[in-house]
Motif scaffolding. Sequence first.
Motif, PDB file in Angstrom:
ATOM      1  N   VAL A 157       1.768  -9.910  -6.183  1.00 51.60           N
ATOM      2  CA  VAL A 157       2.683  -9.566  -5.127  1.00 51.60           C
ATOM      3  C   VAL A 157       2.325 -10.392  -3.898  1.00 51.60           C
ATOM      4  O   VAL A 157       1.164 -10.452  -3.506  1.00 51.60           O
ATOM      5  N   SER A 158       3.314 -11.006  -3.263  1.00 49.14           N
ATOM      6  CA  SER A 158       3.113 -11.700  -1.992  1.00 49.14           C
ATOM      7  C   SER A 158       3.058 -10.682  -0.871  1.00 49.14           C
ATOM      8  O   SER A 158       3.935  -9.828  -0.761  1.00 49.14           O
ATOM      9  N   THR A 159       2.030 -10.768  -0.049  1.00 54.09           N
ATOM     10  CA  THR A 159       1.877  -9.833   1.055  1.00 54.09           C
ATOM     11  C   THR A 159       1.700 -10.597   2.360  1.00 54.09           C
ATOM     12  O   THR A 159       1.137 -11.690   2.381  1.00 54.09           O
ATOM     13  N   HIS A 160       2.191  -9.984   3.443  1.00 51.97           N
ATOM     14  CA  HIS A 160       2.168 -10.637   4.745  1.00 51.97           C
ATOM     15  C   HIS A 160       1.459  -9.811   5.805  1.00 51.97           C
ATOM     16  O   HIS A 160       1.314 -10.258   6.930  1.00 51.97           O
ATOM     17  N   ASP A 161       1.052  -8.606   5.464  1.00 46.33           N
ATOM     18  CA  ASP A 161       0.267  -7.777   6.377  1.00 46.33           C
ATOM     19  C   ASP A 161      -0.536  -6.776   5.545  1.00 46.33           C
ATOM     20  O   ASP A 161      -0.301  -6.601   4.350  1.00 46.33           O
ATOM     21  N   ILE A 162      -1.490  -6.137   6.191  1.00 45.87           N
ATOM     22  CA  ILE A 162      -2.406  -5.258   5.469  1.00 45.87           C
ATOM     23  C   ILE A 162      -1.694  -4.067   4.851  1.00 45.87           C
ATOM     24  O   ILE A 162      -2.074  -3.607   3.768  1.00 45.87           O
ATOM     25  N   ASP A 163      -0.650  -3.554   5.494  1.00 41.16           N
ATOM     26  CA  ASP A 163       0.082  -2.429   4.904  1.00 41.16           C
ATOM     27  C   ASP A 163       0.758  -2.830   3.594  1.00 41.16           C
ATOM     28  O   ASP A 163       0.755  -2.065   2.628  1.00 41.16           O
ATOM     29  N   GLN A 164       1.336  -4.023   3.549  1.00 43.30           N
ATOM     30  CA  GLN A 164       1.934  -4.512   2.300  1.00 43.30           C
ATOM     31  C   GLN A 164       0.865  -4.679   1.225  1.00 43.30           C
ATOM     32  O   GLN A 164       1.103  -4.366   0.057  1.00 43.30           O
ATOM     33  N   ALA A 165      -0.303  -5.170   1.597  1.00 46.80           N
ATOM     34  CA  ALA A 165      -1.394  -5.336   0.632  1.00 46.80           C
ATOM     35  C   ALA A 165      -1.824  -3.987   0.062  1.00 46.80           C
ATOM     36  O   ALA A 165      -1.999  -3.838  -1.147  1.00 46.80           O
ATOM     37  N   ARG A 166      -1.982  -3.015   0.935  1.00 49.57           N
ATOM     38  CA  ARG A 166      -2.363  -1.669   0.480  1.00 49.57           C
ATOM     39  C   ARG A 166      -1.320  -1.090  -0.469  1.00 49.57           C
ATOM     40  O   ARG A 166      -1.658  -0.512  -1.513  1.00 49.57           O
ATOM     41  N   THR A 167      -0.055  -1.232  -0.105  1.00 50.73           N
ATOM     42  CA  THR A 167       1.032  -0.709  -0.939  1.00 50.73           C
ATOM     43  C   THR A 167       1.051  -1.400  -2.296  1.00 50.73           C
ATOM     44  O   THR A 167       1.218  -0.748  -3.337  1.00 50.73           O
ATOM     45  N   ALA A 168       0.866  -2.709  -2.310  1.00 52.77           N
ATOM     46  CA  ALA A 168       0.866  -3.462  -3.566  1.00 52.77           C
ATOM     47  C   ALA A 168      -0.241  -2.972  -4.498  1.00 52.77           C
ATOM     48  O   ALA A 168      -0.035  -2.822  -5.701  1.00 52.77           O
ATOM     49  N   VAL A 169      -1.407  -2.716  -3.949  1.00 56.33           N
ATOM     50  CA  VAL A 169      -2.517  -2.199  -4.753  1.00 56.33           C
ATOM     51  C   VAL A 169      -2.139  -0.841  -5.346  1.00 56.33           C
ATOM     52  O   VAL A 169      -2.300  -0.603  -6.546  1.00 56.33           O
ATOM     53  N   LEU A 170      -1.633   0.046  -4.509  1.00 53.14           N
ATOM     54  CA  LEU A 170      -1.254   1.391  -4.977  1.00 53.14           C
ATOM     55  C   LEU A 170      -0.127   1.346  -6.002  1.00 53.14           C
ATOM     56  O   LEU A 170      -0.061   2.192  -6.897  1.00 53.14           O
ATOM     57  N   ASP A 171       0.742   0.341  -5.891  1.00 51.06           N
ATOM     58  CA  ASP A 171       1.860   0.202  -6.828  1.00 51.06           C
ATOM     59  C   ASP A 171       1.463  -0.481  -8.136  1.00 51.06           C
ATOM     60  O   ASP A 171       2.289  -0.655  -9.018  1.00 51.06           O
ATOM     61  N   GLY A 172       0.207  -0.912  -8.258  1.00 55.28           N
ATOM     62  CA  GLY A 172      -0.277  -1.464  -9.518  1.00 55.28           C
ATOM     63  C   GLY A 172      -0.253  -2.971  -9.652  1.00 55.28           C
ATOM     64  O   GLY A 172      -0.295  -3.495 -10.766  1.00 55.28           O
ATOM     65  N   ALA A 173      -0.230  -3.698  -8.548  1.00 55.51           N
ATOM     66  CA  ALA A 173      -0.243  -5.160  -8.627  1.00 55.51           C
ATOM     67  C   ALA A 173      -1.495  -5.650  -9.365  1.00 55.51           C
ATOM     68  O   ALA A 173      -2.546  -5.015  -9.308  1.00 55.51           O
TER      69      ALA A 173
END
Length: 81
Positions: free
Chosen positions: A1-17
């Motif tokens: 998953v491409s992420t542009h801020d820490i909240d997106q990174a956290r969400t991607a991890v929780l979503d199973g990236a």
Amino acid sequence: VSTHDIDQARTAVLDGADYLGVGPVFSSRTKAFEAFAGLEFVRAVAAEIGLPWYAIGGIGPENAAVVRAAGASRIAVSAAV
């Protein structure tokens, strides 16, 4: 998953990236962005995210060392090749 801020990174991890793209760190010749996540985002991900991730965006021989110093152990390049 491409992420542009820490909240997106956290969400991607929780979503199973499986892994993350972190950036864009700098401006790039291959893609236009209005804003850049920068080295501060790289530092935040290095401190918090255990999932494999790649720093992306405008990274080449001239600035790879500062990206590494910010905590990146992997980088993705395109225009540098």
